[in-house]
Each structure stands twice: as structure tokens, then as C-alpha cells.
Design a protein around this motif. Sequence first.
Motif, PDB file in Angstrom:
ATOM      1  N   THR A 165       0.327  51.407  -5.264  1.00  0.00           N
ATOM      2  CA  THR A 165       1.230  50.937  -4.743  1.00  0.00           C
ATOM      3  C   THR A 165       2.588  51.833  -4.615  1.00  0.00           C
ATOM      4  O   THR A 165       3.432  51.386  -4.024  1.00  0.00           O
ATOM      5  CB  THR A 165       1.678  49.571  -5.787  1.00  0.00           C
ATOM      6  N   LYS A 166       2.643  52.924  -5.421  1.00  0.00           N
ATOM      7  CA  LYS A 166       3.570  53.905  -5.319  1.00  0.00           C
ATOM      8  C   LYS A 166       4.784  53.533  -6.046  1.00  0.00           C
ATOM      9  O   LYS A 166       5.661  54.284  -6.065  1.00  0.00           O
ATOM     10  CB  LYS A 166       3.732  54.323  -3.923  1.00  0.00           C
ATOM     11  N   THR A 167       4.451  52.408  -6.981  1.00  0.00           N
ATOM     12  CA  THR A 167       5.582  52.201  -7.607  1.00  0.00           C
ATOM     13  C   THR A 167       5.645  52.551  -9.123  1.00  0.00           C
ATOM     14  O   THR A 167       4.445  52.850  -9.625  1.00  0.00           O
ATOM     15  CB  THR A 167       5.620  50.380  -7.630  1.00  0.00           C
ATOM     16  N   GLN A 168       7.014  52.657  -9.625  1.00  0.00           N
ATOM     17  CA  GLN A 168       6.715  53.057 -11.015  1.00  0.00           C
ATOM     18  C   GLN A 168       6.351  52.163 -12.097  1.00  0.00           C
ATOM     19  O   GLN A 168       7.042  50.943 -12.092  1.00  0.00           O
ATOM     20  CB  GLN A 168       8.041  53.558 -11.543  1.00  0.00           C
ATOM     21  N   VAL A 169       5.411  52.292 -12.749  1.00  0.00           N
ATOM     22  CA  VAL A 169       4.768  51.522 -13.934  1.00  0.00           C
ATOM     23  C   VAL A 169       5.053  51.610 -15.320  1.00  0.00           C
ATOM     24  O   VAL A 169       4.692  52.885 -15.686  1.00  0.00           O
ATOM     25  CB  VAL A 169       3.250  51.107 -13.735  1.00  0.00           C
ATOM     26  N   SER A 170       5.858  50.825 -15.944  1.00  0.00           N
ATOM     27  CA  SER A 170       6.234  51.240 -17.464  1.00  0.00           C
ATOM     28  C   SER A 170       5.022  50.494 -17.983  1.00  0.00           C
ATOM     29  O   SER A 170       4.671  49.330 -18.177  1.00  0.00           O
ATOM     30  CB  SER A 170       7.644  50.866 -17.745  1.00  0.00           C
ATOM     31  N   SER A 171       4.715  51.386 -19.273  1.00  0.00           N
ATOM     32  CA  SER A 171       3.793  50.752 -20.393  1.00  0.00           C
ATOM     33  C   SER A 171       4.108  51.012 -21.625  1.00  0.00           C
ATOM     34  O   SER A 171       4.688  52.008 -21.928  1.00  0.00           O
ATOM     35  CB  SER A 171       2.340  51.019 -20.189  1.00  0.00           C
ATOM     36  N   LEU A 172       4.278  49.685 -22.453  1.00  0.00           N
ATOM     37  CA  LEU A 172       4.632  49.839 -23.835  1.00  0.00           C
ATOM     38  C   LEU A 172       3.276  49.256 -24.819  1.00  0.00           C
ATOM     39  O   LEU A 172       2.693  48.346 -24.421  1.00  0.00           O
ATOM     40  CB  LEU A 172       5.709  48.756 -24.077  1.00  0.00           C
ATOM     41  N   MET A 173       2.947  50.080 -25.796  1.00  0.00           N
ATOM     42  CA  MET A 173       2.056  49.723 -26.822  1.00  0.00           C
ATOM     43  C   MET A 173       2.453  49.243 -28.184  1.00  0.00           C
ATOM     44  O   MET A 173       3.323  50.023 -28.593  1.00  0.00           O
ATOM     45  CB  MET A 173       0.858  50.869 -26.700  1.00  0.00           C
ATOM     46  N   TYR A 174       1.947  48.219 -28.686  1.00  0.00           N
ATOM     47  CA  TYR A 174       2.227  47.715 -29.789  1.00  0.00           C
ATOM     48  C   TYR A 174       1.097  47.838 -30.738  1.00  0.00           C
ATOM     49  O   TYR A 174      -0.190  47.489 -30.275  1.00  0.00           O
ATOM     50  CB  TYR A 174       2.840  46.496 -29.795  1.00  0.00           C
ATOM     51  N   ASP A 175       1.337  47.786 -32.101  1.00  0.00           N
ATOM     52  CA  ASP A 175       0.008  47.500 -32.992  1.00  0.00           C
ATOM     53  C   ASP A 175       0.520  47.004 -34.378  1.00  0.00           C
ATOM     54  O   ASP A 175       1.919  47.371 -34.740  1.00  0.00           O
ATOM     55  CB  ASP A 175      -1.032  48.654 -33.122  1.00  0.00           C
ATOM     56  N   ASP A 176      -0.383  46.503 -35.181  1.00  0.00           N
ATOM     57  CA  ASP A 176       0.140  45.927 -36.515  1.00  0.00           C
ATOM     58  C   ASP A 176      -0.627  46.967 -37.617  1.00  0.00           C
ATOM     59  O   ASP A 176      -0.886  46.496 -38.728  1.00  0.00           O
ATOM     60  CB  ASP A 176      -0.364  44.480 -36.655  1.00  0.00           C
ATOM     61  N   GLY A 177      -1.229  48.185 -37.218  1.00  0.00           N
ATOM     62  CA  GLY A 177      -1.767  48.812 -37.840  1.00  0.00           C
ATOM     63  C   GLY A 177      -3.526  48.863 -37.665  1.00  0.00           C
ATOM     64  O   GLY A 177      -4.332  49.710 -38.365  1.00  0.00           O
ATOM     65  N   LEU A 178      -3.712  47.622 -36.904  1.00  0.00           N
ATOM     66  CA  LEU A 178      -5.085  47.507 -36.987  1.00  0.00           C
ATOM     67  C   LEU A 178      -5.263  46.818 -35.264  1.00  0.00           C
ATOM     68  O   LEU A 178      -6.151  47.644 -34.635  1.00  0.00           O
ATOM     69  CB  LEU A 178      -5.966  46.414 -37.725  1.00  0.00           C
ATOM     70  N   ARG A 210      -4.231  45.804 -31.285  1.00  0.00           N
ATOM     71  CA  ARG A 210      -3.241  46.449 -30.578  1.00  0.00           C
ATOM     72  C   ARG A 210      -3.263  45.694 -29.179  1.00  0.00           C
ATOM     73  O   ARG A 210      -3.942  44.986 -29.064  1.00  0.00           O
ATOM     74  CB  ARG A 210      -3.776  47.876 -30.016  1.00  0.00           C
ATOM     75  N   PHE A 211      -2.014  45.805 -28.691  1.00  0.00           N
ATOM     76  CA  PHE A 211      -1.771  45.054 -27.258  1.00  0.00           C
ATOM     77  C   PHE A 211      -1.142  46.055 -26.566  1.00  0.00           C
ATOM     78  O   PHE A 211      -0.052  46.818 -26.922  1.00  0.00           O
ATOM     79  CB  PHE A 211      -1.161  43.850 -27.206  1.00  0.00           C
ATOM     80  N   SER A 212      -1.139  45.812 -25.166  1.00  0.00           N
ATOM     81  CA  SER A 212      -0.284  46.789 -24.219  1.00  0.00           C
ATOM     82  C   SER A 212       0.674  45.861 -23.443  1.00  0.00           C
ATOM     83  O   SER A 212       0.027  44.830 -22.930  1.00  0.00           O
ATOM     84  CB  SER A 212      -0.956  47.853 -23.676  1.00  0.00           C
ATOM     85  N   VAL A 213       1.909  46.255 -22.916  1.00  0.00           N
ATOM     86  CA  VAL A 213       2.551  45.532 -21.908  1.00  0.00           C
ATOM     87  C   VAL A 213       2.845  46.356 -20.744  1.00  0.00           C
ATOM     88  O   VAL A 213       3.323  47.403 -20.958  1.00  0.00           O
ATOM     89  CB  VAL A 213       3.952  44.892 -22.650  1.00  0.00           C
ATOM     90  N   PHE A 214       2.523  45.743 -19.559  1.00  0.00           N
ATOM     91  CA  PHE A 214       2.892  46.741 -18.365  1.00  0.00           C
ATOM     92  C   PHE A 214       3.919  46.091 -17.504  1.00  0.00           C
ATOM     93  O   PHE A 214       3.546  44.807 -17.454  1.00  0.00           O
ATOM     94  CB  PHE A 214       1.468  46.626 -17.704  1.00  0.00           C
ATOM     95  N   LEU A 215       4.711  46.690 -16.888  1.00  0.00           N
ATOM     96  CA  LEU A 215       5.796  46.149 -16.193  1.00  0.00           C
ATOM     97  C   LEU A 215       6.002  46.981 -14.826  1.00  0.00           C
ATOM     98  O   LEU A 215       6.003  48.146 -14.723  1.00  0.00           O
ATOM     99  CB  LEU A 215       7.118  46.552 -16.800  1.00  0.00           C
ATOM    100  N   GLU A 216       6.001  46.118 -13.770  1.00  0.00           N
ATOM    101  CA  GLU A 216       5.675  46.921 -12.498  1.00  0.00           C
ATOM    102  C   GLU A 216       6.710  46.266 -11.462  1.00  0.00           C
ATOM    103  O   GLU A 216       6.634  44.802 -11.433  1.00  0.00           O
ATOM    104  CB  GLU A 216       4.326  46.879 -11.967  1.00  0.00           C
ATOM    105  N   PRO A 217       7.542  46.630 -10.688  1.00  0.00           N
ATOM    106  CA  PRO A 217       8.181  46.163  -9.515  1.00  0.00           C
ATOM    107  C   PRO A 217       7.483  45.286  -8.454  1.00  0.00           C
ATOM    108  O   PRO A 217       6.398  45.909  -8.187  1.00  0.00           O
ATOM    109  CB  PRO A 217       9.165  47.149  -9.044  1.00  0.00           C
ATOM    110  N   LEU A 218       7.844  44.267  -8.199  1.00  0.00           N
ATOM    111  CA  LEU A 218       6.991  43.542  -7.218  1.00  0.00           C
ATOM    112  C   LEU A 218       7.346  43.997  -5.693  1.00  0.00           C
ATOM    113  O   LEU A 218       6.381  43.951  -4.769  1.00  0.00           O
ATOM    114  CB  LEU A 218       7.081  41.984  -7.455  1.00  0.00           C
ATOM    115  N   ASN A 219       8.674  44.612  -5.607  1.00  0.00           N
ATOM    116  CA  ASN A 219       9.132  44.792  -4.180  1.00  0.00           C
ATOM    117  C   ASN A 219       8.697  43.717  -3.256  1.00  0.00           C
ATOM    118  O   ASN A 219       8.234  44.374  -1.901  1.00  0.00           O
ATOM    119  CB  ASN A 219       8.339  46.482  -3.869  1.00  0.00           C
ATOM    120  N   GLY A 220       8.964  42.676  -3.281  1.00  0.00           N
ATOM    121  CA  GLY A 220       8.754  41.716  -2.322  1.00  0.00           C
ATOM    122  C   GLY A 220       7.297  41.125  -2.202  1.00  0.00           C
ATOM    123  O   GLY A 220       6.944  40.390  -1.568  1.00  0.00           O
ATOM    124  N   ALA A 221       6.219  41.813  -2.988  1.00  0.00           N
ATOM    125  CA  ALA A 221       4.931  41.246  -3.047  1.00  0.00           C
ATOM    126  C   ALA A 221       4.802  39.849  -3.442  1.00  0.00           C
ATOM    127  O   ALA A 221       5.451  39.423  -4.326  1.00  0.00           O
ATOM    128  CB  ALA A 221       3.789  42.135  -3.649  1.00  0.00           C
TER     129      ALA A 221
END
Length: 320
Positions: free
Chosen positions: A238-251, A253-264
Motif C-alpha cells: 500500500t506504500k503507507t506508513q504502518v505504526s505498530s505497538l506491542m503490549y504484554d503482561d510478562g507472559l 502478548r498482543f500487537s496493535v497495528f494502525l494504518e491510514p485508509l487513504n480513501g480505501a
Amino acid sequence: MRAIPLLSLLLGGWFIVPAHADDAQDWLTRLGQAEQQQSFHGTFVYERNGSFSTHTIWHRVQNGQVRERLLQLDGSAQEVVRVDGRTQCVSGALIAGLGDSPNSAARPLDPQKLKNWYELAVIGKSRVAGREAVIVSLTPRDQHRYGFELHLDKQTGLPLKSLLLNDKGQLLERFQFTRLDTTEIPSDNDLQAGPDCRAVALDSDKASAVKAAQVWHSDWLPPGFELTSSTSRKDPETKTQVSSLMYDDGLARFSVFLEPLNGATVTDTRTQLGPTVAVSRRLTTPEGEMMVTVVGEIPIGTAERIALSMRNDGAATSKQ
């Protein structure tokens, strides 16, 4: 894209037991040390969603460095090589539960912290791959994470078998050694990646990673989960910038991905395969429409709540 590295979690720390919590913490401490101290190689089976696969693993600890090679033995050729928990190369699309994020490395196991979110207990003994084991259980104290049952090798503390269970006690995922050798140290040849193992380019743009963490945050997280890493990269399609954040509780884990839709035009989705969920929701921000996707081994309701709580500079609102 994104799933929790089962093996890294297994080798990075785990469960706990009913009669004596102190004993359970001792076993978890031993488990947390095992990956950093014990070389081994073996074969294990992995089960998820009724599907089985077989894998060989070589794990060597040498001069303070942990090097690991994982090779799938059935189906299409799939391989991954890691150094100190970070992916160096990959071939094929490794099964989601056994892959990991290239920029992530498991944090040291902290039983003292884990007992705030899980009830730890030693619940019995077993025998796996011809080796004596102690069974440790880890029962979540809330509805936002799954429970575990771990069979730890009495001799080394390594995980011989693990079961991931939902709140009804139903099996979501199984990892189990069928053969384990802790006497012979894997050679350089054993750990050499195959010709089809493609090098993974790690994100070197630290400024973008810091910006991703500064711009995006969650108004709500399950108790105990903390931000452990953030990255920003350009999607090759898509050539767009994707931000990702990773979280855990010590065991867990989950990740959050954020991407502009640019009209899609996109639709909200929610899927689950075994323990791994993926929830996508649209967000309206001052910069325009965004798609937020939460992926991890957490209950789907928890993933949805996290997705809807993501905010950009405190101004994002959910579009439902």
C-alpha cells in the motif's frame, strides 16, 4: 502479520501450581533461566484449531548469545532463525503461533509480577518425551487472558508440554516435545539457515518508532499489560506508513497495528483461529480515517475493547 510467538513464550516463562505457590514461582524462575542457560535440540508437535504440525528445534547458548533454529518437518518448507529472541531470517509463512515479530524479544520472566494477574500452582507430575516433569498451572485472575498448563522438565526446567486453555477449560493450543536431547550442543551446521531462509530487515528508524508510541495510545488496557515496543514501517503493497505497538503482561502478548485508509473502503472484521484473534476497526482521527487491528492470544472481546480504545493525541474517536 502478527501473532504471539508461542515458543518464545514457552521458553521465556510460564505457569504455576496449586498446593504451594512458592514452589510454582520457583519453577517459573527456573524456566525463565533455562532458555538463557540450557542448550538442546529436539522434535515437537504443535496443535491449533484441530490442525497438527511437526517441528525440529536447535537451541544453543554460547558466549552469552542464544541462537535458535526452527524447522517445520511436514507440509510446505517453513523455517526461522533467531538470535537472542530476534528473528534473523524466515522461509515460508511460519505458523502464526510459532512465528514472531522481527523487532520483538521476550522480556525476562518475572513470577512476582505474574502472580498479580495469574494464580500460580504446582498441580502434579507427568512424563513427556520419556522425561519426568512437574505440572504447573497458571490461571488468570480476570477474563482478559487465557490460562496455561505447563509440564516442566525436572532436570532442566525446560517446557516439555504446554496447553493453552480458555475460560471454559477448552484446549486452544498444544505444544509437546516428542524427543528432547539436552546433552549434545547444536553445531554451527545445525544452526545454519537453509538457502530459502530470507533475511529479515529490522526497522532502524528509531525516530519513527518513538513517534508511533508518542502519537498513539490506548484509553484502556487490561490490567498488567504495558507497552514494550513500537515500530513504524512502510507497507510494501500500500506504500503507507504502518505504526505498530506491542503490549504484554510478562507472559501474554498482543500487537496493535494502525494504518491510514487513504480513501480505501474497508469493513470491520473479527476472526479467531485457535487462540489467535484479529480484530479490525475503523477510527476517525484529525488526520483522516485509520484502520486499527489488534492481533494476539487474548479473548476476542478484550481485543475489540482495545481496538475501540486507541486514540491519536487523545482525539481519535471510533466510527461504528
